[in-house]
Design a protein around this motif. Structure first.
Motif, mmCIF file in Angstrom:
data_model
loop_
_atom_site.group_PDB
_atom_site.id
_atom_site.type_symbol
_atom_site.label_atom_id
_atom_site.label_comp_id
_atom_site.label_asym_id
_atom_site.label_seq_id
_atom_site.Cartn_x
_atom_site.Cartn_y
_atom_site.Cartn_z
ATOM 1 N N ARG A 144 0.850 -1.191 0.000
ATOM 2 C CA ARG A 144 0.000 0.000 0.000
ATOM 3 C C ARG A 144 0.886 1.242 0.000
ATOM 4 N N VAL A 145 0.367 2.302 -0.594
ATOM 5 C CA VAL A 145 1.210 3.472 -0.870
ATOM 6 C C VAL A 145 0.565 4.736 -0.313
ATOM 7 N N LEU A 146 1.355 5.510 0.411
ATOM 8 C CA LEU A 146 0.948 6.840 0.859
ATOM 9 C C LEU A 146 1.692 7.886 0.043
ATOM 10 N N ARG A 147 0.945 8.810 -0.525
ATOM 11 C CA ARG A 147 1.554 9.949 -1.219
ATOM 12 C C ARG A 147 1.507 11.142 -0.274
ATOM 13 N N ALA A 148 2.673 11.707 -0.032
ATOM 14 C CA ALA A 148 2.784 12.827 0.902
ATOM 15 C C ALA A 148 3.198 14.086 0.164
ATOM 16 N N ARG A 149 2.472 15.154 0.442
ATOM 17 C CA ARG A 149 2.853 16.471 -0.068
ATOM 18 C C ARG A 149 3.488 17.237 1.088
ATOM 19 N N PHE A 150 4.753 17.564 0.930
ATOM 20 C CA PHE A 150 5.521 18.188 2.003
ATOM 21 C C PHE A 150 5.176 19.674 2.110
ATOM 22 N N PRO A 151 5.175 20.214 3.320
ATOM 23 C CA PRO A 151 5.004 21.662 3.456
ATOM 24 C C PRO A 151 6.209 22.403 2.876
ATOM 25 N N ARG A 152 5.984 23.597 2.409
ATOM 26 C CA ARG A 152 7.038 24.363 1.735
ATOM 27 C C ARG A 152 8.240 24.623 2.635
ATOM 28 N N GLU A 153 8.015 24.710 3.939
ATOM 29 C CA GLU A 153 9.108 25.059 4.845
ATOM 30 C C GLU A 153 10.034 23.882 5.134
ATOM 31 N N ILE A 154 9.661 22.675 4.705
ATOM 32 C CA ILE A 154 10.511 21.512 4.908
ATOM 33 C C ILE A 154 11.391 21.300 3.677
ATOM 34 N N GLU A 155 12.704 21.282 3.888
ATOM 35 C CA GLU A 155 13.649 21.028 2.803
ATOM 36 C C GLU A 155 13.712 19.519 2.563
ATOM 37 N N SER A 156 13.530 19.085 1.329
ATOM 38 C CA SER A 156 13.615 17.662 1.011
ATOM 39 C C SER A 156 13.866 17.501 -0.480
ATOM 40 N N HIS A 157 13.817 16.247 -0.945
ATOM 41 C CA HIS A 157 14.104 15.985 -2.354
ATOM 42 C C HIS A 157 13.149 16.744 -3.274
ATOM 43 N N CYS A 158 11.850 16.698 -2.955
ATOM 44 C CA CYS A 158 10.826 17.329 -3.784
ATOM 45 C C CYS A 158 9.573 17.485 -2.933
ATOM 46 N N ILE A 159 8.585 18.172 -3.455
ATOM 47 C CA ILE A 159 7.358 18.437 -2.701
ATOM 48 C C ILE A 159 6.525 17.171 -2.509
ATOM 49 N N GLU A 160 6.402 16.343 -3.547
ATOM 50 C CA GLU A 160 5.528 15.173 -3.496
ATOM 51 C C GLU A 160 6.359 13.892 -3.523
ATOM 52 N N GLN A 161 6.152 13.032 -2.526
ATOM 53 C CA GLN A 161 6.924 11.799 -2.403
ATOM 54 C C GLN A 161 5.993 10.651 -2.036
ATOM 55 N N ASP A 162 6.352 9.437 -2.457
ATOM 56 C CA ASP A 162 5.526 8.245 -2.219
ATOM 57 C C ASP A 162 6.246 7.276 -1.296
ATOM 58 N N PHE A 163 5.471 6.703 -0.364
ATOM 59 C CA PHE A 163 6.002 5.768 0.626
ATOM 60 C C PHE A 163 5.207 4.468 0.544
ATOM 61 N N TYR A 164 5.907 3.350 0.397
ATOM 62 C CA TYR A 164 5.299 2.044 0.191
ATOM 63 C C TYR A 164 5.430 1.209 1.469
ATOM 64 N N PHE A 165 4.349 0.479 1.828
ATOM 65 C CA PHE A 165 4.337 -0.289 3.063
ATOM 66 C C PHE A 165 3.824 -1.706 2.809
ATOM 67 N N GLY A 166 4.458 -2.679 3.483
ATOM 68 C CA GLY A 166 4.062 -4.064 3.342
ATOM 69 C C GLY A 166 2.834 -4.394 4.167
ATOM 70 N N GLU A 167 2.468 -5.687 4.169
ATOM 71 C CA GLU A 167 1.288 -6.120 4.909
ATOM 72 C C GLU A 167 1.447 -5.908 6.411
ATOM 73 N N ASP A 168 2.694 -5.826 6.881
ATOM 74 C CA ASP A 168 2.961 -5.552 8.293
ATOM 75 C C ASP A 168 2.997 -4.054 8.595
ATOM 76 N N TYR A 169 2.730 -3.236 7.588
ATOM 77 C CA TYR A 169 2.709 -1.772 7.668
ATOM 78 C C TYR A 169 4.097 -1.152 7.857
ATOM 79 N N LEU A 170 5.148 -1.934 7.666
ATOM 80 C CA LEU A 170 6.499 -1.394 7.749
ATOM 81 C C LEU A 170 6.942 -0.882 6.384
ATOM 82 N N LEU A 171 7.787 0.130 6.398
ATOM 83 C CA LEU A 171 8.266 0.769 5.168
ATOM 84 C C LEU A 171 9.055 -0.219 4.314
#
Length: 239
Positions: free
Chosen positions: A150-177
């Motif tokens: 399962r995948v969560l798409r996160a839109r980062f707030p502008r004040e947080i420095e990161s790779h890009c504004i929108e990033q995707d995080f994938y999780f297994g059946e145990d809910y671990l990254l």
């Protein structure tokens, strides 16, 4: 809170436990093809990486010389001695990447900035997603071999420095990254799929101890021949 995110936070140790701490430190060893591409000397020297939780700051030690360390904070990156003397610094460091492409060389302050925001992101995942300003939604699941993530798409707030504004995080059946996708805006916007594995626990919080970032194709699949960054982490400490 998004129901998937709630389950993810519980699986990684729980938000209440996470909020008992203010910073996390780990020993890291990095590698991969990105560094020589950027004109940087690859090193297998272990470093201590510290990231705070209540604000976005990070530091790597040693950095450049045994008695130096890096300092990353919003709007500033620096290299300092362990006594606090500033060796070099750059204000508004994000602007120094304007016009960069995939193979534009980096200087030590470019590296300190990239290393600072990236490791802050990794060490604070997934708990940062519950912070104010993050917009999190569940998108279509992903099939990886015999598994469905399962995948969560996160839109980062502008004040947080990161790779890009929108990033995707994938999780297994145990809910671990399992995986983290993004594009690296400071290096021409190339797309990466970072796989994580070998989960360990520190103070009841779960962290991946291995991270491998590959170039990502248009089909969202990693190009396994293009290992850009490898990170081995150990000895996690929360304070």
């Amino acid at each position: 809170m998004n129901s998937l995110l709630a389950n993810v936070l519980d699986a990684h140790g729980g938000l209440d436990r996470w909020n008992q701490f203010s910073r996390v430190t780990a020993t890291i060893i990095g590698g991969g093809g990105l560094w020589p591409l950027k004109g940087l000397e690859a090193t297998t020297t272990p470093r201590e990486m510290t990231a705070t939780m209540l604000e976005q700051t990070a530091s790597a030690s040693p950095f450049g010389k045994p008695e130096w360390h890096s300092v990353f904070e919003p709007g500033r990156v620096a290299i300092e001695t362990n006594e606090g003397t500033v060796i070099n610094e750059r204000l508004n460091p994000r602007k120094s990447f304007l016009g960069h492409t995939f193979d534009t060389p980096w200087d030590p302050l470019h590296l300190a900035y990239f290393n600072g925001y990236a490791m802050w992101t990794y060490l604070n995942t997934p708990f940062m997603l519950a912070s104010s300003g993050f917009e999190v939604t569940e998108i279509e699941p992903w099939k990886e071999g015999d598994e469905h993530w399962r995948v969560l798409r996160a839109r980062f707030p502008r004040e947080i420095e990161s790779h890009c504004i929108e990033q995707d995080f994938y999780f297994g059946e145990d809910y671990l990254l399992r995986r983290h996708d993004y594009q690296v805006d400071v290096a021409g916007g190339f797309r990466a799929a970072q796989y994580v594995s070998e989960i360990v626990q520190a103070n009841g919080i779960s962290f991946p101890s291995k991270r491998r970032a590959y170039m990502r194709g248009n089909d969202l699949k990693p190009i396994r021949d293009l290992l850009l960054v490898s990170i081995d982490l150990s000895d996690f400490r929360l304070e």
